[in-house]
Structures are given as C-alpha cells and as structure tokens.
Design an enzyme around this catalytic site. Sequence first.
Site, mmCIF file in Angstrom:
data_model
loop_
_atom_site.group_PDB
_atom_site.id
_atom_site.type_symbol
_atom_site.label_atom_id
_atom_site.label_comp_id
_atom_site.label_asym_id
_atom_site.label_seq_id
_atom_site.Cartn_x
_atom_site.Cartn_y
_atom_site.Cartn_z
ATOM 1 N N GLY B 14 0.816 -1.216 0.000
ATOM 2 C CA GLY B 14 0.000 0.000 0.000
ATOM 3 C C GLY B 14 0.847 1.263 0.000
ATOM 4 O O GLY B 14 0.538 2.243 -0.695
ATOM 5 N N ALA B 15 1.946 1.260 0.754
ATOM 6 C CA ALA B 15 2.776 2.464 0.857
ATOM 7 C C ALA B 15 3.501 2.754 -0.460
ATOM 8 O O ALA B 15 3.462 3.881 -0.966
ATOM 9 C CB ALA B 15 3.788 2.299 1.996
ATOM 10 N N ASP B 212 14.224 -6.312 4.958
ATOM 11 C CA ASP B 212 15.311 -6.094 3.980
ATOM 12 C C ASP B 212 15.643 -4.620 3.783
ATOM 13 O O ASP B 212 16.810 -4.230 3.755
ATOM 14 C CB ASP B 212 14.911 -6.623 2.596
ATOM 15 N N ARG B 270 -3.650 -4.063 23.504
ATOM 16 C CA ARG B 270 -2.968 -5.281 23.056
ATOM 17 C C ARG B 270 -1.810 -5.703 23.943
ATOM 18 O O ARG B 270 -1.637 -6.877 24.236
ATOM 19 C CB ARG B 270 -2.418 -5.074 21.638
HETATM 20 C C1 LIG Z 1 -2.567 -10.299 9.605
HETATM 21 C C2 LIG Z 1 -2.427 -8.798 9.617
HETATM 22 C C3 LIG Z 1 -3.556 -7.988 9.805
HETATM 23 C C4 LIG Z 1 -3.424 -6.586 9.815
HETATM 24 N N1 LIG Z 1 -4.564 -5.832 9.986
HETATM 25 C C5 LIG Z 1 -4.465 -4.471 9.935
HETATM 26 C C6 LIG Z 1 -5.637 -3.648 10.038
HETATM 27 O O1 LIG Z 1 -6.753 -4.157 10.138
HETATM 28 N N2 LIG Z 1 -5.501 -2.308 10.002
HETATM 29 C C7 LIG Z 1 -4.271 -1.706 9.857
HETATM 30 O O2 LIG Z 1 -4.226 -0.484 9.826
HETATM 31 N N3 LIG Z 1 -3.153 -2.459 9.752
HETATM 32 C C8 LIG Z 1 -3.209 -3.822 9.781
HETATM 33 N N4 LIG Z 1 -2.066 -4.584 9.654
HETATM 34 C C9 LIG Z 1 -0.773 -3.913 9.404
HETATM 35 C C10 LIG Z 1 -0.664 -3.477 7.954
HETATM 36 O O3 LIG Z 1 -1.238 -4.437 7.115
HETATM 37 C C11 LIG Z 1 0.795 -3.289 7.520
HETATM 38 O O4 LIG Z 1 1.472 -2.542 8.458
HETATM 39 C C12 LIG Z 1 0.880 -2.543 6.202
HETATM 40 O O5 LIG Z 1 0.109 -3.208 5.240
HETATM 41 C C13 LIG Z 1 2.309 -2.371 5.708
HETATM 42 O O6 LIG Z 1 2.275 -1.854 4.389
HETATM 43 P P1 LIG Z 1 3.600 -1.514 3.591
HETATM 44 O O7 LIG Z 1 3.180 -0.984 2.266
HETATM 45 O O8 LIG Z 1 4.477 -0.680 4.429
HETATM 46 O O9 LIG Z 1 4.356 -2.887 3.421
HETATM 47 P P2 LIG Z 1 3.945 -4.352 2.736
HETATM 48 O O10 LIG Z 1 2.521 -4.356 2.374
HETATM 49 O O11 LIG Z 1 4.484 -5.311 3.680
HETATM 50 O O12 LIG Z 1 4.766 -4.286 1.400
HETATM 51 C C14 LIG Z 1 6.160 -4.412 1.360
HETATM 52 C C15 LIG Z 1 6.612 -4.473 -0.075
HETATM 53 O O13 LIG Z 1 8.027 -4.436 -0.139
HETATM 54 C C16 LIG Z 1 8.505 -5.478 -0.945
HETATM 55 N N5 LIG Z 1 9.858 -5.841 -0.514
HETATM 56 C C17 LIG Z 1 10.278 -6.207 0.719
HETATM 57 N N6 LIG Z 1 11.601 -6.473 0.710
HETATM 58 C C18 LIG Z 1 12.034 -6.261 -0.556
HETATM 59 C C19 LIG Z 1 13.287 -6.374 -1.214
HETATM 60 N N7 LIG Z 1 14.392 -6.801 -0.590
HETATM 61 N N8 LIG Z 1 13.352 -6.074 -2.530
HETATM 62 C C20 LIG Z 1 12.248 -5.682 -3.214
HETATM 63 N N9 LIG Z 1 11.041 -5.562 -2.640
HETATM 64 C C21 LIG Z 1 10.925 -5.847 -1.331
HETATM 65 C C22 LIG Z 1 7.477 -6.571 -0.794
HETATM 66 O O14 LIG Z 1 7.540 -7.465 -1.873
HETATM 67 C C23 LIG Z 1 6.185 -5.747 -0.785
HETATM 68 O O15 LIG Z 1 5.822 -5.418 -2.107
HETATM 69 C C24 LIG Z 1 -2.161 -5.990 9.644
HETATM 70 C C25 LIG Z 1 -1.043 -6.799 9.455
HETATM 71 C C26 LIG Z 1 -1.159 -8.188 9.443
HETATM 72 C C27 LIG Z 1 0.059 -9.027 9.245
#
Ligand SMILES: Cc1cc2nc3c(=O)[nH]c(=O)nc-3n(C[C@H](O)[C@H](O)[C@H](O)COP(=O)(O)OP(=O)(O)OC[C@H]3O[C@@H](n4cnc5c(N)ncnc54)[C@H](O)[C@@H]3O)c2cc1C
Lengths: 234, 505
Positions: B14-15, B212, B270
């Site tokens: 999402g980010a 990572d 929590r």
């Molecule tokens: C089971 C569960 C339920 C949750 N429920 C909620 C909720 O109800 N409400 C809420 O607000 N939050 C919730 N969270 C937390 C929330 O989902 C996450 O904090 C959030 O989605 C993180 O988003 P992000 O875009 O930062 O990272 P991610 O969605 O984790 O994306 C990371 C990206 O980086 C890429 N990446 C990683 N390492 C590398 C690398 N070395 N090279 C290239 N690409 C890489 C991955 O492939 C991926 O595309 C929940 C989390 C979990 C696990």
Amino acid sequence: MKISIKREDNIIKYELDLKDITLLEALNYIKSNLDNTLAFSSGCRSSVCGSCSMRVNEREELACNYKVQDGDSIEPLKNMSVIRDLVVDMDSAYKTNFKAKAWLNKLTQGVSLNHDDEKRNEVQSDCILCSACYSACPVYAVNGEFLGPFALTRVWKYVSDKRESDEKSKIDNVQSNGVWDCTLCNECTLVCPQDISSKADIEKLRAKSAGYGYMDPSFGSFGGGFGFDGSPSF
Amino acid sequence: MNYKSDVLIIGAGGAGLTAALHAKESGASVRVLTKEYPTRSQTCMAQGGMNAALANVSEDSVEAHIANTLKSAHGEADEEAVRFMCSEAINAVEWLDSIGVCFSRTADSKIAQRTLGGASAPRACYAQDYTGLKILHTIYDRCLSQDIEILNEKYLLDILKDESGVVKGAKVLDIRSGDIEIYEASAVILASGGYSRIYDKNSTNSTASTGDGIAAASRAGAKLIDMEFVQFHPTALKNSSILISESARGEGGYLLNSKGKRFTNELAPRDVVSRAINDEINKGEEIFLDIRHLGEELINEGLPQERKLAKLYENVDPVHELIPVRPVAHYTMGGIEVDNKSKTSLDGLYACGECANHRVHGANRLGGNSLLEIVVFGKEAGLNAAKYALETKNAQSELVLEDGFFEEIKECKNEIDFYAKREHVGNMFYKDVGIVRTQEQLKSALLEVKELQASLNLMGVSDKSKVYNTNLVEFIEFKNMLEVCEQVVSSAIKREVSCGAHYIV
Ligand SMILES: Cc1cc2nc3c(=O)[nH]c(=O)nc-3n(C[C@H](O)[C@H](O)[C@H](O)COP(=O)(O)OP(=O)(O)OC[C@H]3O[C@@H](n4cnc5c(N)ncnc54)[C@H](O)[C@@H]3O)c2cc1C
Ligand code: SF4
Ligand code: SF4
Ligand code: FES
C-alpha cells in the site's frame, strides 16, 4: 506420507513423517529439511495473497488452503511458462488487467453507494489474483491474447460500480479477445478459491455489450452459435 | 545493465504504490520494484480497517483520533506528525473511495465504521472482511491506469550512493535470472514493509516481512529509531500464528485458561492482554479463545475467515470448540527515521510504510492506524521525493559501485544449516526479546546474534543454480534479519524502563 512434485521434467517423490498439515507446510518442511533446492512461492499462509496457487492431482488449489494427503501429486499452474519447479511467470496473466483496462475510468461526482450497491460487486472484489482460473481456462490455453477470467471479472467489478461514469469505453475495450471468446465452459468458476464465477461475470458483460449494440461475432457470421473450434458459444 | 528513472520505489504494498501514484502525478518518471508481485504484499492481509474520524456512525472528531493515538503511543510519538496523519485521514479515505475501493456502507449510504481497540468511537472504515486486500488491489488497478512501471521478483540488495554520499540508486537481484542489476534514480523511496518475521514462526506476518529495506538503509548509513518497539497481538492461532482478528473479542469473545477461567479484561490494550496471556502460559496454562456463545449465525456472518482458518490449522470448529491461541509478533513500530517530509537522514533517500518511522505510533500502534499511515505518508513520500528528484535530476554525479554484501554472501560455505538457525533465532527472540524482557535476557540475545553473524560465512546456500534460487534469497533475508535483530536488541538494551510494547522487568 509420500507426495510427488513435478520439477522440470522429473517427478520427484518425497517422504514426510508428518500428518494433518497444509500442503504449504509440507513444502516448507521439504525446503528446509529435505531439499533446499525446491522452488515455490508463498506469503500470507491464510489464502489472501494468491502466491501459493498450484495444481494438486490435476486441480488448482492454494497450497495454504489444502490439507495434503498421502499420494498427492503436485505440479505448477498451466498456461503460464514455468520458471522453476512450482513457480510460473505470471507477468502475462497480470498484464491482462492492463489490456482489459480493469480500473475506474471516470468518477461520477456526487454518487453515494448504498448497501445494495456494495453487495453488487462484493464477490468480484474478493479476487486475490491467484491465477488458478487462467490455469484452468481452455481458451487462454490456446489464445494468449484472450483477456481471460480474472481480468474480465475485474472489468465487471468496475462496470457495475455506480461511481463509474464511462461505462461504454470499458465495454468497447473488451470486445476483441474478450467477452465473446469465452466458451462459457465454467472451468474458471470450479477452481476459484474465492467462489468467484468469471463465467457469470462474462455473461453479464455480454448482456451489457448487447445493450450497447454489440453482438456475438461468431453468432453473426456462422448463424449456428458455434465458435471456430466447434464448441458452443452461447 | 543500467536503468534510470527520476524516482525509484522499492516495495509495492500500500505504501509503495501510493507513493508511486503521487510521484507520477507530480511529473516524475517512476519505477517500482518488488520481490514478489504487488498484490502479494502483506497489505492484502489487513482485515480490521482503516481509521478516519468521519463520524459516520456516531459522534467523533479528529481531535479524539489524535488524543487516542497519542495516548496509545506512551509519549513516544511526534505530536505534529500524529496531527497531520489524523487530519489527512478523511482525505485519504475519500481518495480511496474515489478510485473505487468498495468500503462497506451504512443503511444511509455512508462509509460504515467499526470500533477497534483504543478508539473512543467507531472509526475504522472497512471493506467487509478484506479491507487490506481491497485497498491494495484498487491502488494497484490505479497504478495500471497511470501506466506505472512495476517490475516483479526483483530483490533489493543494497542502496547506492555517489561520491558525495547522496543516494542515487539501488543494486538489485533479478530473482528469475539470477543477474545483478543497477537501477539509477534521482530519488529512492523505501516502502519495503516491517520486520516481524525475525520472530520466525512466532509472527502473524507474511513470510516476506524480513526487514530487507531497513537493513539495506542501515548499511547505507541511514538512522533507525525505536527498533525495540514490537507489537505482539494477543490472539494468534497457537500452532500456525495465523491472526484471529481483534473483532472476535470485540464481538464478545472470552479468553480462558486450561481451568476454564477468565483471567483478564479482553478489551484492554494489546500489550496488556498479551502480557496477561504470557503470564498464564508461564504458569503452565494453555490459553483459549471462546466464541461459542456468539452463535453460529454471528460467527458465519462476522468471522467467516476466522472459522475457516481455525478449522484448517487447529482442527477446531469455533462454533462448538475452544480456539487455542497465544500472542505473537504482529507489527513493528520501529524503522528508518524520517522527518515530516518522509526524508531519511540520507539525502536522496525517502521511506514510508511499516519500514519507516514517522513517529506516529510511538511505543504502541492503534489498530487501523497502519493502513492510514501507508496512504497518508505514502503520498507525502511520493510528492516530496518527486519534487526533490525533479530539482536535482541534472546534477552530475557518478554512482559508487563496489563489491559488498552480495559478493560476500556468495562466498559463504554451506556447513551450517541456516534454516535451523532461522528457527532458533525466532524462538530465542520470542523468549528473550519478547513480551516481557530482562536486561540479562537481552544481553545474552545480543551475544547470540553476534555469534551467528560471525558464523554466517559457514551458512551459505546448497542450491548453486542461478535461476529462481529461493535458497539464496532466503539466505540473504536471513542475513538481513540478523542485522535487524542486532538493532532491535541493542536499542532494547538502551531503553532501561518499560514503555508500551517494550516491557522490562
Ligand atoms: C494479519 C495482519 C492484519 C493486519 N490488519 C491491519 C488492520 O486491520 N488495520 C491496519 O491499519 N493495519 C493492519 N495490519 C498492518 C498493515 O497491514 C501493515 O502494516 C501494512 O500493510 C504495511 O504496508 P507496507 O506498504 O508498508 O508494506 P507491505 O505491504 O508489507 O509491502 C512491502 C513491499 O516491499 C517489498 N519488498 C520487501 N523487501 C524487498 C526487497 N528486498 N526487494 C524488493 N522488494 C521488497 C514486498 O515485496 C512488498 O511489495 C495488519 C497486518 C497483518 C500481518
Ligand atoms: S478469479 Fe478466482 S481463481 Fe481467478 S485469480 Fe481471482 S481468486 Fe484466483
Ligand atoms: S468460462 Fe470462459 S473464462 Fe472461464 S474457463 Fe471457460 S472459457 Fe475461460
Ligand atoms: S500463501 Fe498466500 S494464498 Fe497461500
């Protein structure tokens, strides 16, 4: 328990001393204990990320949603090129969303959705892009240009959304290699882990298309309702 | 090979995808890399919801959202950042709605809201049981409509700088071909997710959440902060660590010990509930979540995924049986230090999402604030990185390319099984850097991490092929995890008093 895994052109048998586990747990066990070279994908372990889609006894399953049984035979998805072992290249399947323009084209200002509007495409928006349907689809097997089940489901998701104000261009875009190429065989529906019926969505898109004056091209020229391969297309 | 763009984004959750959309809209050329496929990112796993004080269901205010967030943060949040995030929440939800996210609706056609822990009003917007999935997929669809280039199965190894220390690109492993590629960019945004998988199987997270990006940023010299703040979720399935949503307790579920007795207030924050469960487990009790009294109809309607997963992984049907649970690592508040423009301590490097620390969660994140954070700060990171990239793109500078991390790893011999070590570290961390910590435990954990790092040269891969070598990828992840582990323990040792998720006795 013995399971066999298709790896390139070989079928390799693995013996596991474990019971009552998901196929994904079995694969992880093999990977870290028996054979570090086995390649497969996974992520969520809870059936929402679509990574672990593969074929078990010739049927598409999510490895994390399937309890492995003695004698199971595992192979990669069909209709996409195998990169290694159980990993296929999904880029071309993913690309169909782009070709089908599966997104909200133009926002209608000031509409608000009610509970019924929400339900209208709730199921379609449950798709996890696991590609099981592409693996099962006989049309995609012979025509790589076919927009395919999940992309058409996604188009229906946006076409049926009251917020979309440019429905016609979405319909225009799915005419060639799209709604009329599907044979309505229903294979995609049978394998979808999210209970989505792309076939039904394609039928709805056909009805919408008819509303815009499009008709089944094979029906028009052939007069008999049979596609080029002889399969019924109505 | 050498590829160029104005902005390079690592991570397509999402980010990362939100950042991509806004960077592109600012006129920058954008390229996104992910080690998986975008829609497989952990964001798809979020169920509960995304906070915004819309007051659609009952009275609420941005001020109340700010107050709740600050309270939960135990004094460790930055008030200005929290203010910004909570005020932007309403725009963020409106934006998602306008691109087609099918949020659940109320009877009078407004976006529905539910109450999550720590919120003084029903504030979390949700899309049935699949909030994260629907948000992520819709943002992804939007990226397709803007023709944003997303490259799949590309693994970030290192962040690259020029002679003056300005970040200018990344070194990447193409997982499919096994080739190393160099991506040049005027600005780099890290959006690579959190690090809860350092707890291995004791985590609800996607197997990709191995920290990572944080490890790479740290190797490049970026500052990390608050790494000791790891949130444990009280109710994960006992054997598989799959999350059983807080809504099970929200709907009226009880926690019971082996004697069938309730022992805590199920609706406390929590960290408090996790500690209460941990205490019971230490006394030799097993812990169960009881939702039988909610009835089959309500369970099927409100908790269908929970029922399915409990049957699949624990062989219990929660309509008739107790669900065995325990607390596991769920969310990592710590990460790469960024300012209010999402800029890290290195010029040219930006970060957003769970890998970044905008100081909005402090020592304890509120449910529903993470999806909010990724959308609000994803946008900020995208806008600011694009602005910076467009301003600096004509500056002449050369990337410094030298052998490092990856070349070292390839030299490692395979004498010690790193899969066994990975499991060992996860269990050791759960015990010693877990819900309750002592200085002695932390010190011994640090020692052990350092020993493992010293023997990494004996833990290499046994798979020597170039194509799609997941054995190699997992080994690199393990090395990254050990670096992150070191940071977590070191900062835990420095914080001598308990604070939120960091509880020390
Ligand atoms: C089971 C569960 C339920 C949750 N429920 C909620 C909720 O109800 N409400 C809420 O607000 N939050 C919730 N969270 C937390 C929330 O989902 C996450 O904090 C959030 O989605 C993180 O988003 P992000 O875009 O930062 O990272 P991610 O969605 O984790 O994306 C990371 C990206 O980086 C890429 N990446 C990683 N390492 C590398 C690398 N070395 N090279 C290239 N690409 C890489 C991955 O492939 C991926 O595309 C929940 C989390 C979990 C696990
Ligand atoms: S429609 Fe079903 S089978 Fe096809 S990708 Fe989506 S979830 Fe998978
Ligand atoms: S119904 Fe259509 S889309 Fe589905 S599998 Fe058959 S041909 Fe393919
Ligand atoms: S691991 Fe995500 S669907 Fe199986």
